[in-house]
Design an enzyme around this catalytic site. Sequence first.
Site, PDB file in Angstrom:
ATOM      1  N   GLU A 144      -3.350   7.605  -8.568  1.00 22.48           N
ATOM      2  CA  GLU A 144      -3.107   6.441  -9.597  1.00 22.48           C
ATOM      3  C   GLU A 144      -4.511   6.947 -10.538  1.00 22.48           C
ATOM      4  OE1 GLU A 144      -3.316   2.556  -8.376  1.00 22.48           O
ATOM      5  OE2 GLU A 144      -1.509   2.735  -6.933  1.00 22.48           O
ATOM      6  N   ARG A 190       0.843  -1.047  -0.061  1.00 21.21           N
ATOM      7  CA  ARG A 190      -0.161   0.080  -0.076  1.00 21.21           C
ATOM      8  C   ARG A 190       0.941   1.269   0.018  1.00 21.21           C
ATOM      9  NH1 ARG A 190      -3.609  -2.747  -1.461  1.00 21.21           N
ATOM     10  NH2 ARG A 190      -5.454  -3.230  -0.571  1.00 21.21           N
ATOM     11  N   HIS A 236       0.183  -0.813 -10.813  1.00 27.91           N
ATOM     12  CA  HIS A 236      -0.813  -1.361  -9.649  1.00 27.91           C
ATOM     13  C   HIS A 236      -1.215  -2.898 -10.405  1.00 27.91           C
ATOM     14  CE1 HIS A 236      -3.086  -0.622  -5.962  1.00 27.91           C
ATOM     15  NE2 HIS A 236      -3.121  -1.886  -6.293  1.00 27.91           N
TER      16      HIS A 236
END
Length: 365
Positions: free
Chosen positions: A294, A265, A313
């Site tokens: 993001e 994270r 990601h």
Amino acid sequence: MGKIKKACIIGDAMIPGKDFRPAFDRYLAKYVEDVKTGDWESDWQKLQFRRLEVEKQGPEIEIVPEMLGSEDREAELVMGLFVPVSSKLMEALPDLRIAGVCRAGLENVNLEEANRRGILVFNVQGRNAEAVSDFAVGLMLSESRNIARAHLAIKQGEWRKTFSNSDMVPQLKEKTIGIVGFGYIGQLVARKLSGFNTEILAFDPYVNPEIAGELGVKLVSLEDLFRQSDFVTVHARLTDENRGMIGSKEFALMKPESYFINTGRAGLVDYDALYSVLKEKKIAGAALDVFPTEPLPEKDKFVELDNITLTTHIAGTTKEALTSSPGLLMEDIQKLLEGRKPRFIVNPQILENSEFKQWLTGIQS
């Protein structure tokens, strides 16, 4: 045997509601009178933004999913992936008894409100653990051995042989690996690195020391881990207590030839502090799959660095991780309804709630 009056399946662009239905039909259909299926956010790019904001700020920033109407107030079961299970959703579904999400993280669930209302919460621990642990080891190799940079150079017409770490390119054999967060993913990383003949350290104040011992892993303080490790890889779950736990102090302890990997994270790490040590080449490099914002902005400062590997990601995104998770969730809920022992209950104290017990008895009888 009684039945659940209504179930609401709320999918999204990553796992659409329709992709939940085969698992529902297999495990839960016979226990449910009526089911409604739809999506919270079906646009992929919008989903990436919305789910990240929920992870940073919590589910209360979102409104009730549009697919839920007044006719759904009798729903007793709701399931999804990233759908925000907020107090607003619980208010809209006043008969709700079970909420389940097909992920290990609970950032999109208001657990405190669920506890207050007597709602049993399920998650799916380890659904993408194999995928993330594979990816973390891959990033160690990609960053330290310049795999991605060499590939990009060839694509751009350059036969590149010199890199920022050319005078200290490592092999993994006999290196010290520090794992921050030694849950299921961290343990898988340790198992997968065992073939490289590495020494493995871990920091996790909640892990059973016997588990670490069985894997030949030494539990140490966070400071000692950063001080001794050649590679640090992050796999802790984000909580209010550990937000920003890795910053300037920890990075200052790292060896000049060490590498930092984050597939966990972004909120665990002070990214400004990380940028500084990379810019000043106080550590050899880093690899990141998660970011505070993001998608990563086009002119983000990390993009200019030559000693970093950036990915979008995708550490947990494999075919198996996505397709299996609805079945894992619904099979576990089925176990509860059949009087067997589930694996993934988050708040087991609700099982002793008198209203919940009465409801569950009506389903099981």
